[in-house]
Design an enzyme around this catalytic site. Structure first.
Site, PDB file in Angstrom:
ATOM      1  N   LYS A 114     -15.078  -5.367  16.136  1.00 13.66           N
ATOM      2  CA  LYS A 114     -14.943  -6.805  15.903  1.00 13.66           C
ATOM      3  C   LYS A 114     -16.322  -7.418  15.638  1.00 13.66           C
ATOM      4  O   LYS A 114     -17.331  -6.884  16.107  1.00 13.66           O
ATOM      5  CB  LYS A 114     -14.350  -7.477  17.153  1.00 13.66           C
ATOM      6  CG  LYS A 114     -12.891  -7.169  17.406  1.00 13.66           C
ATOM      7  CD  LYS A 114     -12.392  -7.896  18.652  1.00 13.66           C
ATOM      8  CE  LYS A 114     -10.931  -7.579  18.933  1.00 13.66           C
ATOM      9  NZ  LYS A 114      -9.990  -8.134  17.946  1.00 13.66           N
ATOM     10  N   ARG A 158      -0.689  -2.292  20.483  1.00 10.13           N
ATOM     11  CA  ARG A 158       0.623  -1.717  20.145  1.00 10.13           C
ATOM     12  C   ARG A 158       0.660  -0.218  20.434  1.00 10.13           C
ATOM     13  O   ARG A 158       1.715   0.334  20.738  1.00 10.13           O
ATOM     14  CB  ARG A 158       0.950  -2.028  18.679  1.00 10.13           C
ATOM     15  CG  ARG A 158      -0.059  -1.496  17.710  1.00 10.13           C
ATOM     16  CD  ARG A 158       0.075  -2.117  16.327  1.00 10.13           C
ATOM     17  NE  ARG A 158      -0.561  -3.438  16.236  1.00 10.13           N
ATOM     18  CZ  ARG A 158      -0.566  -4.179  15.134  1.00 10.13           C
ATOM     19  NH1 ARG A 158       0.024  -3.766  14.027  1.00 10.13           N
ATOM     20  NH2 ARG A 158      -1.162  -5.344  15.127  1.00 10.13           N
TER      21      ARG A 158
HETATM   22  N1  BES Z   1      -6.580  -8.299  21.133  1.00  6.46           N
HETATM   23  C1  BES Z   1      -6.462  -8.464  19.736  1.00  6.46           C
HETATM   24  C2  BES Z   1      -5.653  -9.710  19.376  1.00  6.46           C
HETATM   25  C3  BES Z   1      -6.469 -10.935  19.055  1.00  6.46           C
HETATM   26  C4  BES Z   1      -7.256 -10.976  17.916  1.00  6.46           C
HETATM   27  C5  BES Z   1      -6.370 -12.055  19.829  1.00  6.46           C
HETATM   28  C6  BES Z   1      -7.963 -12.129  17.610  1.00  6.46           C
HETATM   29  C7  BES Z   1      -7.064 -13.201  19.530  1.00  6.46           C
HETATM   30  C8  BES Z   1      -7.869 -13.247  18.425  1.00  6.46           C
HETATM   31  C9  BES Z   1      -5.765  -7.264  19.109  1.00  6.46           C
HETATM   32  O1  BES Z   1      -5.992  -6.052  19.733  1.00  6.46           O
HETATM   33  C10 BES Z   1      -6.279  -7.150  17.705  1.00  6.46           C
HETATM   34  O2  BES Z   1      -7.464  -6.931  17.563  1.00  6.46           O
HETATM   35  N2  BES Z   1      -5.407  -7.311  16.719  1.00  6.46           N
HETATM   36  C11 BES Z   1      -5.788  -7.263  15.349  1.00  6.46           C
HETATM   37  C12 BES Z   1      -4.767  -6.465  14.621  1.00  6.46           C
HETATM   38  C13 BES Z   1      -5.135  -6.156  13.185  1.00  6.46           C
HETATM   39  C14 BES Z   1      -6.272  -5.151  13.159  1.00  6.46           C
HETATM   40  C15 BES Z   1      -3.926  -5.625  12.474  1.00  6.46           C
HETATM   41  C16 BES Z   1      -5.819  -8.700  14.804  1.00  6.46           C
HETATM   42  O3  BES Z   1      -4.899  -9.469  15.093  1.00  6.46           O
HETATM   43  O4  BES Z   1      -6.796  -9.046  14.144  1.00  6.46           O
HETATM   44 ZN    ZN Z   2      -7.754  -5.102  19.058  1.00 10.81          ZN
END
Ligand code: BES
Ligand code: ZN
Ligand code: ZN
Length: 485
Positions: A266, A340
């Site tokens: 990230k 997931r």
């Molecule tokens: N924990 C995050 C969800 C999240 C992302 C919450 C941004 C709040 C803000 C999750 O594990 C994640 O990173 N999801 C990704 C999925 C994508 C790579 C398909 C997302 O939502 O960006």
């Molecule tokens: Zn994530």
């Protein structure tokens, strides 16, 4: 917090402060000339969340009267009452008030009103500053005693006790959720669950890495392998002494103690917020405490897969293909879609344990935040009857939920040329394709998925709530179990 139910005689209350509701357009007759003058000057209007602190009001024994605007009487409901009671409690706590009373007069004094009031006040008094060392921090101010001035009817006392149980469980969930990721590792989270279980007479089993390897939880272990912190699968069980149903309800919570994204790392901006990625887990652990205390007639399993998602030298790569506990193979296209993956194995395990119904809660997607903001959690289901039960539980908990779609169109997005499925389905409809991924492992078991990425944490404090974790959807979990049909 000590609770008391006093009769409706508010003038007799000897608490440090007494909260009275003032409705818009219907001024209370009991407050005398000085308050009438404040109404005339426009300072007191009765608008929702307007708070006016009055001292030495003639005819009242309480040293302060907090007049709380409650809006128009015809629009007044339990959700409004929760907000008002919470905002009043936070104001009084800030002033150093130790004993507070709130009057619930005829028309809004049912057991449900009492339960909501107690729960709201207890939750309102929570603060996020446990690790500050200053003696006068917000968290060191406490309301020690809450008196509800209301007529006592059948169920009043029990409702107040239930409100207390849920409020305290929510605060336990928030205590766990607010712990920083260097302290709350997966093993520490397991220790919190075990302590809760022991204190409440529940069984709690923690599967370690070796056990999960034996069982074949390749999806969960793939996420964990980039971290020096070992993962765990926590299984908490509540069994009713007098069952009223043969169903087994599983509550599954995402427990990523920190989500860097892994190799699909990230951006560093706001990355510290990803300590909140275990809020689903905290809600499950807190809900199990409340369920242990309220003793519903249905068996409930609390299942928490917990890992840290790190980009260590052993981390999984985009392109890795893992074999899940279900036997299905998954190509990991993006290591940041880790929630997931761990839920897939936890859900398969819940099915192996014999669950007949399942609800999972997860801070799963950024897409749900774009869709619904921070107000409502997104719900997905394969079963309309269970959804109806869930929505009615949500109405009674005051946690807002919005139903969103998941079906074979979204499942299509997960097709993969090398494995049974991909772990991502692209940007468009990201919350629904995430739900579709989970559904692949749920199969036909009646199931709700709750995406709490937007609702689990508030970045700003509100008059009625501290900043930080909200415990959502703990209240709905508990009501679902308590009202199980
Ligand atoms: N924990 C995050 C969800 C999240 C992302 C919450 C941004 C709040 C803000 C999750 O594990 C994640 O990173 N999801 C990704 C999925 C994508 C790579 C398909 C997302 O939502 O960006
Ligand atoms: Zn994530
Ligand atoms: Zn995550």
């Amino acid at each position: 917090m000590k609770l008391k139910l006093a009769g409706p005689a508010t003038a007799e209350s000897t608490s440090d402060a007494l909260v009275l509701l003032e409705f818009e357009g219907s001024p209370r007759p009991d407050l005398g000339a000085s308050v009438s003058a404040l109404r005339e000057s426009g300072e007191i209007t009765g608008k929702t969340l307007e708070l006016t602190l009055l001292h030495n009001v003639v005819g009242f024994k309480a040293s302060r009267v907090l007049l709380a605007g409650a809006g128009k009487l015809e629009k007044f409901d339990i959700a409004t009452l929760r907000k008002i009671a919470a905002a009043a409690a936070r104001l009084l706590k800030g002033k150093g008030v130790k004993t507070a009373a709130i009057a619930l007069e005829s028309g809004y004094d049912s057991p449900d009103h009492l339960a909501a009031t107690v729960e709201a006040v207890i939750e309102a008094c929570w603060e996020a500053d446990a690790l500050k060392t200053k003696a006068d921090k917000d968290g060191s101010k406490v309301i020690e005693e809450l008196t509800v001035c209301a007529a006592s009817v059948a169920g009043s006392e029990a409702a107040m006790a239930a409100g207390k149980t849920i409020g305290e469980a929510a605060n336990l969930a928030r205590d766990i959720a607010v712990e920083p990721p260097n302290k709350l590792t997966p093993m520490a989270l397991a220790a919190r669950a075990q302590a809760m279980a022991k204190a409440n007479g529940l069984t709690c089993e923690v599967l370690d890495q070796d056990r999960m390897r034996q069982l074949g939880m390749g999806a969960l272990l793939g996420v964990a392998q980039g971290s020096a912190e070992p993962p765990a699968l926590i299984v908490i069980e509540y069994k009713p002494a007098n069952p009223t149903s043969n169903d087994v309800l599983a509550l599954v919570g995402k427990g990523v103690t920190f989500d860097t994204g892994g190799i699909s790392i990230k951006p560093s901006d706001s990355m510290e917020k990803m300590k909140y990625d275990m809020c689903g887990a905290a809600a499950v652990i807190g809900a199990m405490q409340a369920i242990a205390q309220l003793k519903p007639g249905v068996t409930v399993l609390g299942i928490v897969p917990t890992v840290e998602n790190m980009p260590g030298s052993k981390a999984q790569r985009p392109g890795d293909i893992v074999t899940s506990l279900s036997g299905k193979t998954i190509e990991v296209i993006n290591t940041d879609a880790e929630g997931r993956l761990i839920l897939a194995d936890a859900i398969t395990y819940a099915k192996q344990l014999g669950c007949t119904h399942m609800v999972d809660a997860a801070t799963l997607t950024g897409a749900i935040v774009v869709a619904l903001g921070h107000f409502q959690s997104g719900c997905f289901t394969n079963n309309d009857a269970l959804l109806a039960q869930w929505m009615s539980a949500a109405k009674s908990s005051g946690e807002k939920m919005w139903h969103l779609p998941v079906d074979e169109d979204y499942a299509e997005l997960l097709k993969n040329p090398y494995a049974d499925l991909s772990n991502i389905g692209g940007r468009a409809g990201g919350a629904s394709s995430a739900a579709a991924f989970i559904q692949e492992f749920v199969g036909d078991t009646p199931w709700i998925h709750v995406d709490i990425a937007g609702t689990a944490w508030h970045d700003e404090k509100k008059p009625y709530a501290a900043m930080g974790p909200t415990a959502v959807p703990l209240g709905t979990f508990v009501k679902l179990a308590a009202n199980w049909k």
